[in-house]
Design a protein around this motif. Structure first.
Motif, PDB file in Angstrom:
ATOM      1  N   TYR A 195      -7.013   1.319   0.964  1.00  0.00           N
ATOM      2  CA  TYR A 195      -6.365   0.026   0.036  1.00  0.00           C
ATOM      3  C   TYR A 195      -7.160  -1.212   0.530  1.00  0.00           C
ATOM      4  O   TYR A 195      -7.607  -1.947  -0.469  1.00  0.00           O
ATOM      5  CB  TYR A 195      -4.814  -0.285   0.370  1.00  0.00           C
ATOM      6  CG  TYR A 195      -4.394  -1.328  -0.388  1.00  0.00           C
ATOM      7  CD1 TYR A 195      -3.563  -1.143  -1.557  1.00  0.00           C
ATOM      8  CD2 TYR A 195      -4.575  -2.691   0.238  1.00  0.00           C
ATOM      9  CE1 TYR A 195      -3.280  -2.405  -2.236  1.00  0.00           C
ATOM     10  CE2 TYR A 195      -3.937  -3.756  -0.770  1.00  0.00           C
ATOM     11  CZ  TYR A 195      -3.317  -3.667  -1.698  1.00  0.00           C
ATOM     12  OH  TYR A 195      -3.072  -4.681  -2.422  1.00  0.00           O
ATOM     13  N   TRP A 218       0.773  -1.217   0.149  1.00  0.00           N
ATOM     14  CA  TRP A 218       0.209   0.051   0.059  1.00  0.00           C
ATOM     15  C   TRP A 218       0.694   1.288   0.058  1.00  0.00           C
ATOM     16  O   TRP A 218       0.592   2.385  -0.326  1.00  0.00           O
ATOM     17  CB  TRP A 218      -1.000  -0.021   1.101  1.00  0.00           C
ATOM     18  CG  TRP A 218      -0.382   0.072   2.570  1.00  0.00           C
ATOM     19  CD1 TRP A 218       0.116   1.249   3.252  1.00  0.00           C
ATOM     20  CD2 TRP A 218      -0.066  -1.132   3.274  1.00  0.00           C
ATOM     21  NE1 TRP A 218       0.581   0.709   4.521  1.00  0.00           N
ATOM     22  CE2 TRP A 218       0.501  -0.562   4.457  1.00  0.00           C
ATOM     23  CE3 TRP A 218      -0.209  -2.462   3.059  1.00  0.00           C
ATOM     24  CZ2 TRP A 218       1.217  -1.407   5.526  1.00  0.00           C
ATOM     25  CZ3 TRP A 218       0.457  -3.380   4.050  1.00  0.00           C
ATOM     26  CH2 TRP A 218       1.105  -2.902   5.275  1.00  0.00           C
ATOM     27  N   TYR A 245      -4.726   7.220  -4.641  1.00  0.00           N
ATOM     28  CA  TYR A 245      -5.261   7.457  -2.986  1.00  0.00           C
ATOM     29  C   TYR A 245      -5.993   8.778  -3.064  1.00  0.00           C
ATOM     30  O   TYR A 245      -5.763   9.846  -3.805  1.00  0.00           O
ATOM     31  CB  TYR A 245      -4.206   7.467  -2.262  1.00  0.00           C
ATOM     32  CG  TYR A 245      -3.701   6.158  -1.854  1.00  0.00           C
ATOM     33  CD1 TYR A 245      -4.260   5.386  -1.030  1.00  0.00           C
ATOM     34  CD2 TYR A 245      -2.562   5.916  -2.407  1.00  0.00           C
ATOM     35  CE1 TYR A 245      -3.606   4.169  -0.585  1.00  0.00           C
ATOM     36  CE2 TYR A 245      -1.785   4.576  -1.863  1.00  0.00           C
ATOM     37  CZ  TYR A 245      -2.513   3.648  -1.120  1.00  0.00           C
ATOM     38  OH  TYR A 245      -2.049   2.511  -1.071  1.00  0.00           O
ATOM     39  N   ARG A 266      -3.694   5.454   4.215  1.00  0.00           N
ATOM     40  CA  ARG A 266      -3.540   4.331   2.869  1.00  0.00           C
ATOM     41  C   ARG A 266      -3.990   3.139   3.053  1.00  0.00           C
ATOM     42  O   ARG A 266      -4.478   2.653   2.123  1.00  0.00           O
ATOM     43  CB  ARG A 266      -2.041   4.793   2.171  1.00  0.00           C
ATOM     44  CG  ARG A 266      -1.759   6.156   1.952  1.00  0.00           C
ATOM     45  CD  ARG A 266      -0.609   6.268   1.102  1.00  0.00           C
ATOM     46  NE  ARG A 266       0.648   5.813   1.818  1.00  0.00           N
ATOM     47  CZ  ARG A 266       1.534   6.710   2.192  1.00  0.00           C
ATOM     48  NH1 ARG A 266       1.377   8.054   2.128  1.00  0.00           N
ATOM     49  NH2 ARG A 266       2.466   6.392   3.131  1.00  0.00           N
TER      50      ARG A 266
END
Length: 94
Positions: A36, A11, A22, A32
């Motif tokens: 993810y 990620w 993102y 993140r």
């Protein structure tokens, strides 16, 4: 029928970060990873390839991902490269 899971190599992969994938405001690893984990069912974490992660780190990963979310181990430890697995030229076949 077998289930096939798709993920990426991490990620925090630089290409993924540069891609704009993102949403704005997801600049830290925690946000993140949470984002993810809503899009992919698994990830290959690179850090365990080099050393076992700190137990606190793995607890945080688990806290930031859905239950039963997959983190498969790396495929090959760095100490077992192909050159180490080849037979020596001096070895004679039986």
């Amino acid at each position: 029928m077998a289930e096939i899971l798709i993920g990426t190599c991490g990620w925090t992969d630089p290409d993924l970060l540069r891609s704009g994938w993102y949403p704005p405001g997801h600049r830290d690893p925690e946000k993140r990873l949470r984002h993810y984990a809503t899009r992919f069912p698994l990830v290959e974490a690179d850090s365990p390839y080099y050393a076992l992660p700190n137990p606190r780190t793995t607890t945080l990963w688990a806290d930031r991902t859905p239950p039963r979310w997959a983190r498969p181990p790396p495929a090959t430890p760095p100490t077992q490269s192909l050159k180490h697995n080849r037979p020596s030229r001096r070895t004679r076949s039986p």
